[in-house]
Design an enzyme around this catalytic site. Structure first.
Site, PDB file in Angstrom:
ATOM      1  N   GLU A   7     -53.861 -69.938  23.132  1.00  0.00           N
ATOM      2  CA  GLU A   7     -53.921 -69.723  24.587  1.00  0.00           C
ATOM      3  C   GLU A   7     -52.622 -69.210  25.204  1.00  0.00           C
ATOM      4  OE1 GLU A   7     -55.500 -73.379  26.189  1.00  0.00           O
ATOM      5  OE2 GLU A   7     -57.245 -73.310  24.880  1.00  0.00           O
ATOM      6  N   GLU A  58     -64.716 -72.273  19.042  1.00  0.00           N
ATOM      7  CA  GLU A  58     -64.948 -73.525  19.783  1.00  0.00           C
ATOM      8  C   GLU A  58     -66.256 -73.372  20.549  1.00  0.00           C
ATOM      9  OE1 GLU A  58     -61.484 -74.669  22.090  1.00  0.00           O
ATOM     10  OE2 GLU A  58     -60.128 -74.144  20.462  1.00  0.00           O
TER      11      GLU A  58
HETATM   12  O1  9MR Z   1     -61.920 -80.983  23.117  1.00  0.00           O
HETATM   13  C1  9MR Z   1     -60.599 -81.335  23.446  1.00  0.00           C
HETATM   14  C2  9MR Z   1     -60.592 -82.496  24.408  1.00  0.00           C
HETATM   15  O2  9MR Z   1     -61.058 -83.655  23.745  1.00  0.00           O
HETATM   16  C3  9MR Z   1     -59.193 -82.728  24.944  1.00  0.00           C
HETATM   17  O3  9MR Z   1     -59.248 -83.721  25.959  1.00  0.00           O
HETATM   18  C4  9MR Z   1     -58.651 -81.440  25.510  1.00  0.00           C
HETATM   19  C5  9MR Z   1     -57.260 -81.689  26.034  1.00  0.00           C
HETATM   20  O4  9MR Z   1     -56.448 -80.585  26.082  1.00  0.00           O
HETATM   21  O5  9MR Z   1     -58.645 -80.457  24.510  1.00  0.00           O
HETATM   22  C6  9MR Z   1     -59.937 -80.138  24.087  1.00  0.00           C
HETATM   23  O6  9MR Z   1     -59.919 -79.065  23.159  1.00  0.00           O
HETATM   24  C7  9MR Z   1     -59.400 -77.834  23.649  1.00  0.00           C
HETATM   25  C8  9MR Z   1     -58.889 -77.058  22.471  1.00  0.00           C
HETATM   26  O7  9MR Z   1     -57.956 -77.826  21.783  1.00  0.00           O
HETATM   27  C9  9MR Z   1     -58.295 -75.737  22.875  1.00  0.00           C
HETATM   28  N1  9MR Z   1     -59.223 -74.962  23.646  1.00  0.00           N
HETATM   29  C10 9MR Z   1     -59.825 -75.632  24.763  1.00  0.00           C
HETATM   30  C11 9MR Z   1     -60.462 -76.929  24.308  1.00  0.00           C
HETATM   31  C12 9MR Z   1     -61.159 -77.574  25.439  1.00  0.00           C
HETATM   32  O8  9MR Z   1     -60.218 -77.938  26.408  1.00  0.00           O
END
Ligand code: 9MR
Length: 374
Positions: A153, A258
């Site tokens: 990101e 994802e």
């Molecule tokens: O799914 C993840 C969630 O459990 C966490 O709270 C969150 C915190 O940053 O991150 C989520 O996963 C993210 C991923 O690592 C990167 N892309 C976006 C995803 C959704 O936020």
């Protein structure tokens, strides 16, 4: 042809036995089918989840447990316990294991960027911290974690570089340093750039520029991970397709990293998955709290089928599709961008049973779904 006949055979034999076919087998000639796993799944505390993961997925990613704040919460202190569960499962079931993620602006502790007085550290100090982190993680899991989201990101919706602390302290070459360190640490591991909204034209342009710039400097990059945090209208499938083709034309692998398709209304106009955006709960934003009607199940199944027709069409470019979670009940989408809603974004329901969307996806592998509209 081989893929189609194998899929038909698998479907026929699983129907005879009354069991659903395994995603990873039906799609084996196309791409890996993966899932992101949370701590209780990694520790195998949920038998239903273990059954689904071991039967259906050929690739696994830790949803949170390799992020800097979890794996390296304090200077010199590493938590390897959950990532160790991940690689053990991967070894046992011969899965393609993905490390998520090495360099990100979120879920990175403040100490990484600050000195003991609370001032921002120098470029050299931050580069040294980045290198030490990447080497420690990747050396430990050499041969066990097969691909990494090296940088996550880094691009804004407009296509420029996000002004994160990585960027501010090191400069715009922080991305190339991350990739260089990662390639030095484990030359065998695949290295990816991973981001959301990569099907949007402005962000696509930014990502193409980034990959080209790395390649022009001779930096090793194997793939682009398109985070698939989608919904019933975003992305436009033509734009999705354009992005898959455009990244592939750079000579790198494309992954849908994802994947989840939210059925809930987005509260405002802001798209994407920037985790800092949150909105207040309102009942009208949570329409399926009591009941998820068949009509909505079928719409979701249709949307999944439309998307998978694109993926199957471009299977020569796509190496992996990873769902962001195992079942609806544990999906992050129940709490984003509004906390406490009831969403249905995955292929397995709250009881870990296959949804109509699961069967619609399977049908795309055997070309049983109607063709894509022009
Ligand atoms: O799914 C993840 C969630 O459990 C966490 O709270 C969150 C915190 O940053 O991150 C989520 O996963 C993210 C991923 O690592 C990167 N892309 C976006 C995803 C959704 O936020």
């Amino acid at each position: 042809m081989i893929a189609i006949s194998l899929s038909v055979f698998l479907l026929a034999s699983s129907m005879e036995s009354g069991e659903e076919p395994a995603l990873k087998e039906v799609f084996s000639e196309y791409f890996h089918m993966g899932a992101a796993l949370g701590p209780s799944v990694l520790r195998q505390e949920v038998p239903e989840a273990t059954l689904v993961v071991e039967k259906h997925f050929s690739s696994i990613t830790p949803e949170n447990d390799m992020k800097w704040e979890r794996i390296h919460p304090q200077p010199g202190k590493y938590n390897f316990s959950l990532p160790d569960y991940l690689v053990n499962l991967g070894e046992k079931k011969q899965m393609f294991v993905v490390g998520h993620t090495l360099v990100w602006h979120n879920q990175t502790p403040a100490w990484v960027f600050h000195d003991e007085q609370g001032n921002l550290v120098s470029r050299d100090t931050l580069l040294a911290r980045m290198r030490e982190h990447i080497f420690t993680v990747m050396t430990r899991y050499q041969g066990k974690v097969h691909g990494y989201d090296v940088v996550n990101e880094a691009i804004t919706d407009q296509g420029g570089l996000r002004e994160s602390l990585w960027y501010k302290i090191i400069g715009d070459d922080y991305i190339e340093h991350a990739f260089r360190f990662a390639h030095e640490a484990d030359p065998e591991a695949e290295l990816y750039y991973n981001d959301f909204s990569l099907a949007s034209p402005s962000k696509r342009e930014g990502c193409i520029q980034l990959v080209k710039s790395l390649q022009s400097k001779g930096i090793h990059i194997d793939g682009v991970g398109m985070q698939g945090h989608y919904d019933m209208s975003y992305p436009d499938l033509k734009e999705l397709e354009k992005s898959i083709v455009a990244y592939s034309e750079l000579g790198v692998k494309v992954m849908i990293t994802e994947l989840d398709i939210s059925v809930l209304p987005w509260p405002e106009l802001a798209p994407g998955a920037e985790v800092t955006s949150r909105f207040k709960y309102r009942p009208e934003l949570d329409p399926y709290k009591e009941d998820f009607p068949n009509s909505a199940q079928e719409e979701l199944a249709g949307r999944y089928a439309d998307m998978f027709r694109v993926f199957v069409k471009h299977a020569d470019k796509i190496s992996r599709i990873t769902f962001w979670g195992v079942n609806d009940g544990t999906s992050w989408k129940n709490n984003f961008p509004v906390r406490g809603r009831t969403d249905f974004p995955l292929l397995f329901d709250r009881n870990y049973l296959c949804k109509p969307a699961f069967h619609a996806v399977i049908a795309t592998a055997i070309n049983q779904a109607p063709p894509l509209p022009d």
